[in-house]
Design an enzyme around this catalytic site. Structure first.
Site, short mmCIF file in Angstrom:
data_model
loop_
_atom_site.label_atom_id
_atom_site.label_comp_id
_atom_site.label_asym_id
_atom_site.label_seq_id
_atom_site.Cartn_x
_atom_site.Cartn_y
_atom_site.Cartn_z
N ARG A 198 -0.66 -5.23 4.99
CA ARG A 198 -0.03 -4.73 3.76
C ARG A 198 1.22 -3.93 4.11
O ARG A 198 1.24 -3.18 5.09
CB ARG A 198 -1.00 -3.84 2.98
CG ARG A 198 -2.26 -4.56 2.55
CD ARG A 198 -3.24 -3.64 1.84
NE ARG A 198 -3.70 -2.55 2.69
CZ ARG A 198 -4.65 -1.69 2.35
NH1 ARG A 198 -5.24 -1.81 1.16
NH2 ARG A 198 -5.03 -0.74 3.17
N GLU B 35 -11.91 4.39 -5.11
CA GLU B 35 -12.21 2.97 -5.05
C GLU B 35 -12.66 2.46 -6.42
O GLU B 35 -13.20 3.21 -7.23
CB GLU B 35 -13.33 2.71 -4.03
CG GLU B 35 -12.97 3.09 -2.60
CD GLU B 35 -11.87 2.22 -2.03
OE1 GLU B 35 -11.85 1.01 -2.35
OE2 GLU B 35 -11.03 2.74 -1.28
N ARG C 293 0.86 -1.19 0.00
CA ARG C 293 0.00 0.00 0.00
C ARG C 293 0.89 1.23 0.00
O ARG C 293 1.77 1.37 0.85
CB ARG C 293 -0.91 -0.01 1.24
CG ARG C 293 -1.78 1.24 1.42
CD ARG C 293 -2.81 1.34 0.31
NE ARG C 293 -3.86 2.28 0.61
CZ ARG C 293 -3.79 3.61 0.44
NH1 ARG C 293 -2.67 4.17 -0.01
NH2 ARG C 293 -4.81 4.37 0.73
#
Length: 249
Positions: free
Chosen positions: A117, A78, A70
């Site tokens: 992440r 999104e 990330r």
């Protein structure tokens, strides 16, 4: 025989050291040193080199080494819900530049998020411009500052302001009569005479996602304390730009 055994041990030690340096190197090779020269705050940080296998969305990807990464400090729309169209454009932009490429990954202060992440500043190998920066400069992301990874927070805010003002990438506005709708709080303060963007070291606005609903909660709101934050924002404009709407109470 003793000499042969000694040589075998030495060779094994060299291979072990080499493997460790590949996994988390702090001594930069010449190409990586050029990146550090441009971004001195990364000096001394361990880095890894991995291959991008799959783009998840504009700010997140998976590597062939089995990690999800990330990007620090940025947020793209999104790829589902109301922001789907913009999200797909940001994802396509990232895929065009990253998919299949070797990338150099630098941490900030934190290592991973609550989803496991890796939180990283990302460089395409042999390029000296940070990919996080390119997303902002080319208008495919907005700033998202979350402690403790704030090394480039002020710099990123300035980049986003420039992209918005120029109508770059996703900030392009076909209706030139409504540019104010895309102005951030930092933009408005600048127009009123503030010489520099405000620094957000401790974002307080909580963004919550349930299915296709994206709602942000302000401190003092009825559900604020009970809300589990999936994203944090510094301003309401930043939350709105990420596709969130304000909670009714």
């Amino acid at each position: 025989m003793k000499r042969l055994s000694f040589l075998i041990v030495v060779a094994a030690a060299i291979m072990l050291i080499s493997g460790c340096s590949q996994a988390g190197r702090s001594a930069a090779d010449p190409d990586v040193q050029k990146m550090i020269d441009r971004y001195p705050d990364l000096a001394g940080k361990p880095y890894t080199i991995e291959q991008v296998e799959r783009i998840i969305d504009g700010d997140t990807f998976a590597t062939a080494e089995g990690h999800k990464v990330r990007l620090i400090g940025v947020n793209t729309p999104e790829v589902k819900g109301e922001s789907k169209e913009l999200g797909l454009k940001a994802s396509a932009y990232a895929a065009n530049l990253l998919k299949g490429k070797q990338v150099v990954l630098f941490p900030d202060t934190g290592d991973t998020d609550k989803y496991g992440r890796l939180l990283r500043y990302v460089f395409i190998e042999q390029e000296t411009t940070m990919f996080n920066e390119r997303l902002l400069t080319d208008g495919y992301a907005s700033v998202m500052t979350i402690q403790p990874n704030v090394t480039y927070a002020d710099y990123f805010v300035a980049l986003e302001r420039q992209a918005r003002a120029a109508g770059t990438g996703l900030w392009g506005n076909p209706d030139e009569s409504e540019p104010e709708e895309k102005a951030t709080a930092a933009d408005k303060e600048s127009k009123e005479g503030t010489k520099s963007a405000p620094t957000c070291q401790d974002p307080q606005i909580k963004g919550n996602i349930r299915g296709s609903s994206k709602i942000y909660h302000m401190p003092g709101g009825q559900s604020y304390e009970q809300t589990k934050a999936e994203q944090m924002f510094c301003t309401e404009d930043e939350a709105a730009a990420a596709g969130f709407r304000k909670a009714a109470r």
